[in-house]
Structures are given as C-alpha cells and as structure tokens.
Design an enzyme around this catalytic site. Structure first.
Site, PDB file in Angstrom:
ATOM      1  N   GLU A   1       0.817  -1.218   0.000  1.00 12.16           N
ATOM      2  CA  GLU A   1       0.000   0.000   0.000  1.00 12.16           C
ATOM      3  C   GLU A   1       0.847   1.264   0.000  1.00 12.16           C
ATOM      4  OE1 GLU A   1      -2.754  -0.255   3.319  1.00 12.16           O
ATOM      5  OE2 GLU A   1      -4.186  -1.286   2.047  1.00 12.16           O
TER       6      GLU A   1
ATOM      7  N   GLU B   1      -6.870  -7.171  -0.889  1.00 11.42           N
ATOM      8  CA  GLU B   1      -7.462  -7.004   0.445  1.00 11.42           C
ATOM      9  C   GLU B   1      -8.906  -6.598   0.314  1.00 11.42           C
ATOM     10  OE1 GLU B   1      -5.692  -4.583   3.404  1.00 11.42           O
ATOM     11  OE2 GLU B   1      -3.723  -5.473   3.144  1.00 11.42           O
TER      12      GLU B   1
HETATM   13  C1  LIG Z   1      -5.016   2.096   3.468  1.00 12.50           C
HETATM   14  C2  LIG Z   1      -5.264   1.296   4.672  1.00 12.50           C
HETATM   15  O1  LIG Z   1      -5.585   1.790   5.727  1.00 12.50           O
HETATM   16  N1  LIG Z   1      -5.088   0.026   4.537  1.00 12.50           N
HETATM   17  C3  LIG Z   1      -5.328  -0.867   5.584  1.00 12.50           C
HETATM   18  C4  LIG Z   1      -6.724  -1.236   5.519  1.00 12.50           C
HETATM   19  O2  LIG Z   1      -7.050  -2.101   6.486  1.00 12.50           O
HETATM   20  C5  LIG Z   1      -6.258  -3.238   6.552  1.00 12.50           C
HETATM   21  C6  LIG Z   1      -6.651  -3.982   7.711  1.00 12.50           C
HETATM   22  O3  LIG Z   1      -7.719  -3.606   8.355  1.00 12.50           O
HETATM   23  C7  LIG Z   1      -4.809  -2.923   6.673  1.00 12.50           C
HETATM   24  O4  LIG Z   1      -4.010  -4.038   6.731  1.00 12.50           O
HETATM   25  C8  LIG Z   1      -4.497  -2.135   5.478  1.00 12.50           C
HETATM   26  O5  LIG Z   1      -3.167  -1.944   5.404  1.00 12.50           O
END
Ligand SMILES: CC(=O)N[C@H]1CO[C@H](CO)[C@@H](O)[C@@H]1O
Ligand SMILES: *[C@@H]1O[C@H](CO)[C@@H](O)[C@H](O)[C@H]1NC(C)=O
Ligand SMILES: *[C@@H]1O[C@H](CO)[C@@H](O)[C@H](O)[C@H]1NC(C)=O
Ligand SMILES: *[C@@H]1O[C@H](CO)[C@@H](O)[C@H](O)[C@H]1NC(C)=O
Ligand SMILES: *[C@@H]1O[C@H](CO)[C@@H](O)[C@H](O)[C@H]1NC(C)=O
Ligand SMILES: *[C@@H]1O[C@H](CO)[C@@H](O)[C@H](O)[C@H]1NC(C)=O
Ligand SMILES: *[C@@H]1O[C@H](CO)[C@@H](O)[C@H](O)[C@H]1NC(C)=O
Ligand SMILES: *[C@@H]1O[C@H](CO)[C@@H](O)[C@H](O)[C@H]1NC(C)=O
Ligand SMILES: *[C@@H]1O[C@H](CO)[C@@H](O)[C@H](O)[C@H]1NC(C)=O
Ligand SMILES: *[C@@H]1O[C@H](CO)[C@@H](O)[C@H](O)[C@H]1NC(C)=O
Ligand SMILES: *[C@@H]1O[C@H](CO)[C@@H](O)[C@H](O)[C@H]1NC(C)=O
Ligand SMILES: *[C@@H]1O[C@H](CO)[C@@H](O)[C@H](O)[C@H]1NC(C)=O
Length: 817
Positions: free
Chosen positions: A181, A250
C-alpha cells in the site's frame, strides 16, 4: 557399482518427482496462469502469529471447505527479528510450518513479504530498533533502511527456497508481494518515494523467486510488478498495464476495533455483493482480508489502541469457529463463481447498463457455456429484470449469478445459510468458577527513586527512542530541591498514551489519552515535602502507530514536555532538569509471569483496586474441545499470561462509547464509519482467548495478571465459546439446512412455515402457518447434529389461512448443546 546405480536410480526418481510437482506460474491480462492455464483464484488472509500451530490445520481446512484456493499472509519482521540479528521462527512464528500446512492441505499460498505490513500490527511490522540506526528513515530511498529491508527480505526468500516452498520448486507459493500500500503514502516522499519503489521492484526481481511479484495500491508499480487493489469494493479497479490481471489483495470482510469502540460488523450480503461485482467486472483473483483475524497476542497489537482481539468479523471468528451466515454464504458464492469460471476466464464481455443502477453482464464465446451477472446497485429499490426472455427478481444492492444466462444459481442478498449465535459457557469443569487468588505487589522502589537508571539526560526524551519498544513502560525521574511542604500542581504535556505521576514514591494521579487525542496536558495536584522531592513520571504506550507516511516519527511519551511545577503564581519548568530513565517494571524484568521457583505470593487477603499488582491463580484444563476464553471483567488494565505465554493486553475498565450501535442495513456503500456495530456501552473487550495449545492437560495451569490501574479479580472466570442458538430461513421449495457445529440440536425454539416475521432471536408468527411444522421439525432435528427440511406443504402441512399470493417461508430457531 550396483549400489551407486541404485542411488542414481533413486535420485532420478526424486528429481522427476519434484519436476512433476513443479508448478509454473505466469499471467496474462486476464488471469494468473498455473501451468499455462488461466485460473479464478479465491484467497483468504490468515496471519500465522495471530493463532497457534495447533489451530492452523483446522483453520486451513475450514478455508478450503469454504471454497478457498489460497491462503495469504504477511511476514512480520518485528516479531521475527526482535533484536537486530537475533531471529525467532518458533511456535506461532514458525512461518515454514505454516506454509507446509497450506501445502499439505493442497492449497496455494500468497506471501506478502512487505516487509512493511500495516495490518493493525505494532509499528506496522517494522522493528523499533531500526530507529536507533543513524540516519534511518523508513520506506524511502534511504540507504540504512534499504540495507536492512533487503537483508530481511532476502532471508525470508532464502528460507522458503531452502524448504522448496515456491511453486516452481513444487511448493505452494504462487505469488509474492514487495512493499504494501505504498501508493497511499507515496506523495509526501516525493522523488525519493519513486526511486524507492523502483529499487524495491528491482531488488525483489533480483531474488529470482520464479513467481510473479505484486505491489498493492501502487498505480506506478514498475513492470513486471503487478499492481493490485485493496478496499471494501474493487470492481472499478484497473491494473496499470494491459498485461496485468485484475486482482484484489485485500477485501475487508469487516473491520478492526479499538478499546473504546463497539464491535464492527460488515453484513454477509454486502461482502458477497462486493465480491460478485468484482468478478462481474472482470476480476480473477480476490483475497479476503481477513478470512481468519485471530488474536493480537503479547504486545503485537498496533494502534495506538487496537484491542487484543483481531476477530475482524471474518468468516472464521477469532477462535476459528464458523462465523455464520458469512462463511456459508460466501462458500455458496465461491461455488457459483467456480461453476462459471470458463466463461469468466475466456468469454467475451458484454456489459449493458439499464439505468437506475441496474447492469447486466454477459460472458460468452464460441465453445463456452455462457454466464451472466445481473446487478442492482440501487441501494433503495428492488428490481425485476427482464433478461433474455426470463424475469429475475434482483433485490436492491445485490448481484445475481446466472448459469447459462438463464438459471439463477446465487444472489448475494438471498441468504440461505443459517445464522450462528455464539455464547460463552462457564460450566466448563470442576472448580474453575471458584478461582483462588494469590498476589504480590510490584516492587516500585527503584523506579520511583530513580536508582540504577539506564540513561540520564537534561532533557525529556522520546519514549521509543529510549525503550526500543521492549516494554510499554518508561520512567522519567527527577529530583526537585528546596520545596516547602504543601500542595502544588504538576503539569505534564505528553504525546501519550498514558501517564502516572509519583512524588516520593506515592501515586498522585494518572490519566490515559482518549482515542485520537494522544497529545494532551495532564494536570494533577501533588503533595510535596520540605526540601528535596523525587518526581517520577511513568509513561505507558498501548500499541505503536502502524500507518501513514513517516508514521515512525510519531512521538510517544513525555517528549520535550514541558513538565512544570506550579505553586500559586510561580511556575518552575522542569523540562531541562536532570532526568533519569528506566524501562519497564521490576516483575517484567525478573519474569514474574513464568511463575518460577522462589517467588513469594501472598494470600488470602487479596487487595482490590490496588494499582501495580500481580495476581496469580491456578486452574484445570476446561473439559471438552471448545475454544477457551478468560473473562476479565472487574479488572482494570494490564497484561495476562497463561503458563508464561503472553495472551495480550487487557483493558476492562474502558467502555465502548466512541461510536453508535444502530440497526444494520446491508444496502448502500459500506465503510469503516458505517459499520454495523454491536456492544455499545459494554466493556470494550471483556473476553480474552486462551489457546488450548498453551494449556497442560492433567496438570494445574497458571494465570498471571499484571494489573496496572487497579482491579478486582474475584469475578474472573474461564469459559468455553460455543454455538448457542442457530436460525435459518428459506423460501418454499428450498431445503433448510441446520447444523450445530461441535454439538447437537437440543430444542426447537421457533418454527413456522407461512409468513413469519422478525430476525434471529426475535421471530414471530405471521398471518398464517402450517400447523404441523413444529412437530415435524422437532422429530427431524432434535438430538441430531444437523438436519435438512424441505419447505413444502406435502411435508409440513398446509399453510392456513395463507392466500395464494402470500410467498411462504420456513423459519426455524433452535438451541444447540
Ligand atoms: C489504506 C489502509 O488503511 N489500509 C489498511 C486497511 O485495512 C487493513 C486492515 O484492516 C490494513 O491491513 C491495510 O493496510
Ligand atoms: C506493459 O507490460 C509489458 C510487459 O511487461 C511491457 O513490455 C510494456 O511496456 C508495458 N506497457 C506499459 C504501458 O507500461
Ligand atoms: C450486448 O447486450 C445488449 C443487451 O443484452 C444487446 O442489446 C447488444 O446487442 C449486445 N451487444 C453485443 C455486441 O453483443
Ligand atoms: C434508484 O431507483 C430509483 C427509482 O427507480 C431512482 O429514482 C434512483 O435514481 C435510483 N438510484 C440510483 C443510484 O440509481
Ligand atoms: C474454443 O475456441 C477457441 C477459439 O475461439 C479455441 O482456441 C479452443 O481450442 C476451443 N476449445 C475447445 C475445447 O474446443
Ligand atoms: C443453455 O441454454 C440454451 C438456450 O436456452 C440451451 O440451448 C443450452 O442447451 C443450454 N446449455 C446448458 C449447458 O445448459
Ligand atoms: C441445503 O443442502 C442441500 C444439499 O447440500 C443443498 O442442495 C441446498 O441448496 C441447501 N439449502 C440451502 C438453502 O442452501
Ligand atoms: C534553596 O534556596 C535558597 C534560597 O531560596 C538558596 O539559598 C539555597 O541555595 C537553595 N538550596 C538548594 C539546595 O538549592
Ligand atoms: C493539600 O491537599 C489536600 C487534599 O486536597 C488537603 O487535604 C490538604 O489540607 C492540603 N494541604 C495544604 C497544606 O494545603
Ligand atoms: C505539547 O507538546 C506538543 C508536542 O510535543 C506540542 O506541539 C505542544 O505545543 C505542547 N503544548 C504545550 C501546551 O506546551
Ligand atoms: C517545613 O518547613 C516549614 C517552614 O520552612 C516549617 O514550618 C515546617 O515545620 C516544616 N515541616 C516539616 C515536616 O519539617
Ligand atoms: C497572583 O497574581 C495575581 C495577578 O498577577 C495577583 O493578583 C495575586 O495576588 C497573585 N497571587 C499570589 C498568591 O501571589
């Protein structure tokens, strides 16, 4: 001669065996290809340190049974390398064993090496000791960081190579991830961020893993990295190159929770909707984040203020039980997607918008059985869609999957799977309810007097830079001369998260930050003596930040202050006095929690509401095989150990008040702020997972608590988590399937075939019903683990006085035991 020929023969067999097992992984713009064949891949995240090796085979088997092809995990650097150069791959950190379990189950693995992980994991998975390396800057074109990152990533790749765990070696790993990310935070890093991503890609490529590398949320991922999507919905995502398939790394099945917030839920209908939309719009690999969330054992919770449970409302709950209907509803979706996979992988696409949020999508081709999706993104209005000569009822905010474009095989809003209501049962064993406690005070003498400091400075230092995060606690101690006996005020400006003020060994006051207000000024009246006084400030952290550009520079503790002493109109600034530093507690250092020989514990006068107190009790292993939890209501805040294993921080005097609990509607775009919450105004987290792996059968087991704020252990008890009530509902002519996972149906609480109303645990009869339904269902179900009932008048009797156009449903609620 003969012998060496035999060896050669065996060698040849082994070599050809491993060649036979070798899997070639490639991709085109449509999908990941396994041995040249395009694949639809459904994956789910299970983080190995958030469960125990004993739980892994069962979790993986339930994932496979739920229709998953792959298990995805991050690699947790700060857990594996707690001190620079000292590695730990034991117990639940045995990533090799975890990957082998995935292989044994015949599944694929997706390895997200990162090494930055976010994941609500302490410090985003990056070791705190990195910050003590001169010139260190995280996740940018910074040589010290790149050196350490490359060393760790290389170590992990070498480890999986030695164990032949990569697909081309016959192993389960089909994809690997570098960074995580980064696209979300790249901008503030400017050109250095771009250079860092290029370097990461080249470094990863040079490791020759033989499978594709992915970068999630990375629009500018350089070739051949495949950029992928993370989010609650990813249907509109487009990879940055026509040769990259559309993949969702994700898909947030729920959300995480902080100490003062209720339990967030994402409805099964909405998760299914998002997944179906993704496949409707050309996706070919999707991963649930999380499929099993598990537990933040020890000090692994990130934050600040992430709770110890990482349940995440995932398809498998914290303890590994099926979270129904989510698990079963998604399982049905997966089998419907698999049924039409040829059309999805090879068909031509015709997407047509009919207005008002209605879209039809047809996948078809010469020698392919066609497949269609009908989606209704309208969040208020149901629709009946006329499509290729048939009518389909598509409820608002749902997607129907049609085999051969004519037969509905799944709709995301029509949930036929039963609901499980989990309960905690305390009749576990002999005398577990009657725990006998012993206690010990924490010895504070050295800390409150500043004896044997590890460091001294004429400044107030940042907490993690002193502790390297080996403990939640840092003491700041100074002495002030020449005071006159009386009352004064101490004012402390801290960056969090909690602060205790002692004067001459006596606790004067304390405060924890509210969520999102971690920097605050704490003022407390203090009583001082004539002459010299020792002021000791205890600063406590509750999980380090895990997200954001430059997150590692977020300070904690009383950094810079000011710390001021106020008497009448006179303010004395103590910020540049000589401060002595000590890390942690005496009992932490001497490992009181392992219950070693020669430690004196006191009984029977058990103190209550006494801060900085250790409590100890012993108990037998609870009978049965249900997951075990310890109910810590009545305690304050602290840490719990079972037979020396740290099961995490507890904080039971904080209530879930920061958000509202409103009735849940799955329709409309979901986001973390709009989660369906339960547990408002209850204890933020009351029950804590005690993995059975940590318990010793036939021996006495030890629970040790370090209570920091002050609490009362008399209501602490061990309980088993089990399915209490199940509910199910199907339309006429469908079959209702009910199962008591790990038990038997002991009673039918409600059964009505007609037009019953309400939801699980509050069903009521409608205007009509079949009189024979309850009796028939009792006969079919009670005493069995599962039962199936066809919702049909021939079996359950005539619904009366139902008129012809009432649509009939069978609804049942049962108790499991
Ligand atoms: C952009 C962000 O916040 N990503 C997170 C979103 O939520 C998951 C888990 O809840 C995280 O692992 C991500 O990195
Ligand atoms: C897309 O990827 C291919 C193969 O890696 C590469 O040759 C091509 O230049 C890329 N196209 C773009 C627009 O980046
Ligand atoms: C796509 O589908 C629509 C509606 O079903 C139809 O009218 C149209 O002719 C189709 N287009 C192609 C190219 O097949
Ligand atoms: C939903 O449907 C209603 C009525 O058909 C329409 O007025 C509304 O604009 C639609 N909403 C969306 C987002 O399409
Ligand atoms: C299906 O058609 C494609 C071309 O459209 C062809 O390449 C393929 O071999 C065919 N498959 C079968 C099983 O006939
Ligand atoms: C699909 O539907 C068409 C037309 O309705 C029919 O001719 C064909 O046999 C069906 N194919 C399958 C595999 O059911
Ligand atoms: C119940 O189970 C049967 C047999 O596995 C299956 O055909 C049916 O679809 C199930 N019912 C529901 C509502 O899922
Ligand atoms: C205490 O204060 C007095 C006057 O205010 C000063 O003379 C004396 O040096 C001080 N003593 C110490 C130990 O600072
Ligand atoms: C100091 O404060 C305490 C409690 O507020 C009070 O009981 C006491 O009388 C005060 N002492 C003086 C000297 O003002
Ligand atoms: C408290 O500390 C923060 C951060 O170190 C600083 O920004 C703020 O100005 C300080 N507040 C006061 C009242 O000194
Ligand atoms: C503290 O000092 C004041 C004056 O300086 C004196 O009156 C008082 O008795 C002293 N108290 C003690 C406990 O020594
Ligand atoms: C504090 O200062 C205010 C205004 O400067 C003054 O009126 C007051 O008398 C002072 N109080 C003491 C205890 O010195």
């Amino acid at each position: 001669m003969a012998l060496s020929r035999l060896f050669f023969f065996i060698f040849a067999i082994l070599a050809s065996f491993s060649l036979l097992n070798a899997t070639d992984v490639s991709h085109d713009g449509r999908a990941i290809k396994i041995d040249g064949q395009r694949k639809i891949l459904i994956s789910g995240s299970i983080h190995y340190p958030r469960s125990t090796p004993q739980m892994w085979p069962d979790l993986i088997a339930k994932a496979k049974e739920g229709g998953l092809d792959a298990i995805e995990t991050y690699v947790f650097w700060n857990a594996h390398e707690p001190q620079r150069g000292q590695y730990n791959f034991d117990g639940n950190l045995n990533i090799i064993r975890f990957l082998k379990e995935i292989k044994n189950a015949g599944m694929y693995a997706i390895l997200r090496i990162g090494p930055y992980v976010c994941a609500e994991w302490n410090h985003g998975g990056l070791p705190a000791w990195l910050q003590q390396i001169p010139g260190m800057q995280f996740r940018t074109d910074n040589q010290p960081f790149k050196d350490e990152m490359q060393k760790f990533v290389t170590k992990i790749v070498d480890m999986v190579k030695i164990e032949s765990l990569l697909a081309p070696q016959g192993g389960p790993i089909i994809l690997t991830q570098i960074e995580n990310e980064y696209g979300n935070v790249e901008k503030p890093f400017k050109d250095a961020g771009k250079r860092y991503i290029l370097w990461s890609a080249q470094m990863a490529e040079a490791l020759n893993v033989g499978v594709p590398w992915i970068m999630c949320q990375q629009d500018d991922a350089p070739q051949p990295m495949i950029n992928t999507c993370n989010g609650f919905y990813c249907d509109s995502f487009k990879p940055n190159n026509e040769t990259s398939p559309k993949m969702w790394t994700e898909n947030w099945t729920g959300w995480f929770k902080s100490w003062d917030s209720p339990d967030p839920h994402r409805p099964a209908e909405d998760v299914a909707f998002a997944v179906a939309r993704f496949f409707q719009r050309g996706g070919t690999l999707q991963n649930y984040y999380m499929y099993h969330g598990g537990t933040n054992f020890g000090r692994s919770a990130g934050g600040p203020y992430i709770v110890t449970s990482y349940d995440y409302d995932a398809p498998l709950n914290e303890f590994g039980n099926l979270n129904q209907p989510k698990w079963g509803h998604l399982k049905q979706l997966h089998s419907s997607i698999k049924l039409i996979q040829d059309a999805l992988l090879f068909g031509d696409v015709n997407e047509t918008s009919l207005g008002n949020g209605i879209t039809t999508t047809k996948y078809s081709g010469n020698n392919i059985t066609s497949a269609c999706f009908l989606s209704n993104e309208n969040s208020t209005v149901d629709s009946t869609i006329s499509f290729e000569g048939n009518n389909f009822f598509v409820p608002s905010w749902s997607v129907s999957v049609l085999a051969n474009c004519s037969q509905e095989i799944f709709n995301t809003a029509k949930v036929g799977t039963q609901t499980n209501v989990m309960v905690k049962k305390s009749n576990l064993a002999q005398d577990v309810a009657q725990l006998k406690w012993q206690w010990r005070p924490e010895i504070l003498v050295n800390q409150v007097q500043g004896k044997h400091p590890i460091k001294q400075a004429n400044a107030l230092l940042e907490q993690v830079s002193v502790t390297a995060d080996v403990s939640d606690y840092l003491w700041y101690i100074t002495s002030v001369n020449n005071l006159t006996q009386g009352n004064m005020t101490l004012r402390v400006n801290t960056t969090g998260h909690g602060i205790y003020v002692f004067v001459n060994g006596v606790l004067q006051g304390s405060r924890y930050a509210l969520t999102d207000h971690f920097t605050y000024v704490f003022e407390t009246p203090i009583a001082v003596n004539n002459g010299t006084n020792i002021i000791a400030l205890l600063s406590a952290t509750v999980g380090l930040k895990n997200y954001g550009a430059f997150y590692e520079t977020t300070p904690t503790g009383v950094v810079g202050g000011p710390v001021e002493l106020i008497s009448g109109n006179t303010t004395t600034d103590l910020s540049n006095s000589l401060w002595s530093y000590m890390v942690g507690f005496d009992g932490e250092g001497s490992q009181l929690y392992v219950d070693g020989e020669g430690v004196r514990w006191y009984s029977p006068m058990i103190p209550m509401s006494r801060p900085f107190t250790w409590y100890k009790t012993t108990f037998q292993v609870p009978v049965g095989s249900d997951p075990v939890v310890v109910d810590l209501q009545g305690m304050g805040k602290g840490v719990a150990w079972i037979n020396g294993e740290n099961i995490g921080r507890y904080w039971t005097n904080i209530m879930a008040t920061s958000k509202n609990c409103t009735p849940c509607d799955y329709r409309g775009s979901f986001n973390a702020g709009r989660a369906c919450n339960t547990g408002c105004n209850e204890i933020g987290q009351r029950w804590y997972h005690v993995p059975r792996e940590y318990l010793k059968a036939g021996e006495s087991n030890t629970l040790i608590l370090f209570e920091e704020i002050g609490g009362n252990p008399e209501n602490v008890s061990f309980q088993g988590v089990t399915v209490g009530t199940i509910c199910g509902s199907v339309n006429e002519k469908e079959t209702l399937n009910l199962t008591c996972e790990g038990g038997k149906i002991s009673r039918i609480d409600f059964a009505s075939f007609g037009d019953p109303k309400g939801t699980c645990q509050s069903f009521t009869k409608g205007s009509c019903e079949a009189s024979g339904a309850l009796d028939r269902i009792q006969r079919e179900c009670v005493g069995n683990m599962s039962c199936s009932i066809l919702a049909d008048e021939s079996l359950l009797g005539v619904c009366s006085p139902c008129t012809g156009n009432v649509s009939r449903r069978l609804t049942v609620q049962a108790t499991c035991s």
